[in-house]
Write an enzyme that holds these catalytic residues in place. Structure first.
Site, short mmCIF file in Angstrom:
data_model
loop_
_atom_site.label_atom_id
_atom_site.label_comp_id
_atom_site.label_asym_id
_atom_site.label_seq_id
_atom_site.Cartn_x
_atom_site.Cartn_y
_atom_site.Cartn_z
N HIS A 120 31.40 37.23 39.38
CA HIS A 120 31.48 36.67 40.73
C HIS A 120 30.86 37.61 41.74
CE1 HIS A 120 34.77 39.50 40.60
NE2 HIS A 120 34.84 39.47 41.92
N ASP A 122 32.05 38.88 45.55
CA ASP A 122 33.33 38.84 46.26
C ASP A 122 33.31 37.89 47.46
OD1 ASP A 122 34.81 40.53 44.64
OD2 ASP A 122 34.08 42.32 45.67
N HIS A 275 29.54 40.85 39.84
CA HIS A 275 30.18 41.89 39.03
C HIS A 275 31.29 41.31 38.18
CE1 HIS A 275 32.45 41.74 42.80
NE2 HIS A 275 33.49 42.17 42.12
N ARG A 290 40.48 48.51 46.92
CA ARG A 290 39.22 47.82 47.30
C ARG A 290 39.24 47.38 48.75
NH1 ARG A 290 37.62 42.05 44.79
NH2 ARG A 290 38.18 41.31 46.86
C1 SIN Z 1 36.72 43.24 41.46
O1 SIN Z 1 36.29 42.19 40.98
O2 SIN Z 1 36.61 43.50 42.65
C2 SIN Z 1 37.38 44.27 40.55
C3 SIN Z 1 36.41 44.90 39.62
C4 SIN Z 1 37.10 45.84 38.68
O3 SIN Z 1 38.33 45.89 38.62
O4 SIN Z 1 36.40 46.55 37.94
#
Ligand code: SIN
Length: 299
Positions: A120, A122, A275, A290
């Site tokens: 996805h 974000d 990602h 995050r």
């Molecule tokens: C995310 O999708 O923001 C998390 C990525 C992760 O936990 O590596």
């Protein structure tokens, strides 16, 4: 094209930190060495970081022993921050920080453990999806826990002609709820959403091929997590096309795999990349913080 208007460096006497930007041996990503975000960041260093972010799409800042306040302050230099709809997983006292973690304490998950389970970008389900995200390692597992990034500019540049013409000028729907029920069935991290939370994540429509607002480069902007359908096509045709695009986007030559080190701060561009969290063995603890920066309406 719009240009980011990064906040000016604080008036304090910030001096240059002799930053080195070292590209990875991949089609995406670079490491930033010699930077300490505990120190004030001068305008020249900020400008180099900003440029490197546009050039490499994901930057890894090593060994950043920073507090949530410093993490937030650095993120804000790039734009206003977004608050995640799952307020259950905010860091107490810091609504801008989402805890990404598989840790369960007193029977309760302390963070969102399956964030990134599907590829996805974000907050693509918002009218203004995220410009970028900054993920800061707090506690890492001895094995697993990697994060993969796919370069969606390359995915567009190399998309086979029949797919290019099929999606040219088309838009697609993005929905936070697209796979929520599926995730909820298999994990403790997806609470029932309140009416207020559901109202915050109404479906939105974005171009399938977006132009990066700062570099002018085109990128594919659909993902297996949040994109549900191509507008104006029969459902079968839409699903089939999306599956082909998803498979093409994550070909190995488009990827960088980040293996985390203690205190890494990773800053990626959601306008250029998708990602995926590669997964952590259940018995090992993983915790990261995050922030997400608000971006433009895609065009
Ligand atoms: C995310 O999708 O923001 C998390 C990525 C992760 O936990 O590596």
């Amino acid at each position: 094209m719009t240009t980011a208007t990064p906040t000016q460096a604080p008036a304090s006497a910030a001096v240059s930190q002799r930053i080195e930007i070292r590209p990875f041996n991949a089609r995406v990503g670079a490491e930033v060495l010699g930077l300490d975000l505990n120190q004030p960041l001068c305008a020249d260093d900020f400008a180099r970081i900003h440029r490197a972010h546009l050039d490499h799409h994901v930057l890894v800042f090593r060994d950043q022993r920073i507090t949530p306040d410093q993490h937030i302050a650095f993120s804000r230099r790039f734009g206003p921050l977004q608050i995640h709809v799952l307020h259950q997983f905010q860091l107490p006292g810091y609504p801008e920080v989402l805890i990404v973690s598989n840790i369960v304490e007193d029977g309760k998950p302390i963070g969102l453990g399956d964030a990134g389970h599907f590829w996805h970008s974000d907050l693509s389900y918002k009218e203004k999806p995220s410009l970028g995200s900054l993920l800061h390692a707090q506690e890492l597992p001895a094995e697993g826990g990697d994060t993969l990034f796919a370069n969606m500019h390359l995915a567009w540049d190399t998309l086979p002609a029949h797919l290019r013409s099929a999606v040219a000028g088309r838009t697609a729907e993005h929905t936070y709820l697209a796979r929520y029920a599926e995730l909820q069935k298999r994990s403790p991290w997806r609470p029932d959403l309140s009416a207020g939370q559901i109202a915050q994540v109404k479906p939105v429509v974005h171009p399938i091929v977006r132009m990066h607002p700062e570099t002018g480069r085109k990128a594919l902007f659909v993902s297996e997590h949040f994109t549900t359908r191509i507008i104006g096509l029969p459902e079968d045709e839409s699903r089939h096309l999306l599956e082909e695009i998803f498979a093409h986007s994550v070909r190995p030559e488009h990827l960088y795999r980040h293996v985390w080190s203690e205190h890494d701060l990773v800053f990626w561009d959601n306008r250029s990349l998708m990602h995926l969290a590669a997964g952590t063995p259940d018995h090992l603890r993983r915790k990261l913080y995050r922030t997400t920066i608000e971006g433009d309406v895609p065009f």
